[in-house]
Design a protein around this motif. Structure first.
Motif, PDB file in Angstrom:
ATOM      1  N   UNK A  33       0.843  -1.185   0.000  1.00  0.00           N
ATOM      2  CA  UNK A  33       0.000   0.000   0.000  1.00  0.00           C
ATOM      3  C   UNK A  33       0.882   1.239   0.000  1.00  0.00           C
ATOM      4  N   UNK A  34       0.350   2.315  -0.563  1.00  0.00           N
ATOM      5  CA  UNK A  34       1.106   3.558  -0.576  1.00  0.00           C
ATOM      6  C   UNK A  34       0.300   4.637   0.141  1.00  0.00           C
ATOM      7  N   UNK A  35       1.012   5.554   0.761  1.00  0.00           N
ATOM      8  CA  UNK A  35       0.324   6.623   1.484  1.00  0.00           C
ATOM      9  C   UNK A  35       0.021   7.785   0.537  1.00  0.00           C
ATOM     10  N   UNK A  36      -0.674   8.772   1.042  1.00  0.00           N
ATOM     11  CA  UNK A  36      -1.130   9.892   0.221  1.00  0.00           C
ATOM     12  C   UNK A  36       0.027  10.694  -0.362  1.00  0.00           C
ATOM     13  N   UNK A  37       1.116  10.787   0.368  1.00  0.00           N
ATOM     14  CA  UNK A  37       2.289  11.504  -0.139  1.00  0.00           C
ATOM     15  C   UNK A  37       2.853  10.781  -1.359  1.00  0.00           C
TER      16      UNK A  37
END
Length: 57
Positions: free
Chosen positions: A17-21
């Motif tokens: 998963x990747x974060x919003x940044x």
């Protein structure tokens, strides 16, 4: 973006998963404005066309 192929591949496969940044960084890397991405993403959620992959551990 200076990411290894394995990191990119895991993101594409839904294994990481990747974060919003990071989402914003990916948008910039492919030339898509983040607000436009968010608008399209939200529209797909509402339409039920976003595929949510179940995590397997």
């Amino acid at each position: 973006m200076n990411r290894s192929q394995s990191v990119v591949s895991k993101c594409e496969l839904g294994l990481r998963r990747i974060d919003i940044v990071e989402v914003r960084q990916y948008c910039r890397a492919i030339g898509v404005k983040f607000p436009r991405f968010a608008e399209i993403y939200e529209a797909n959620i509402v339409a039920g066309t976003v595929v949510r992959k179940k995590r397997t551990y």
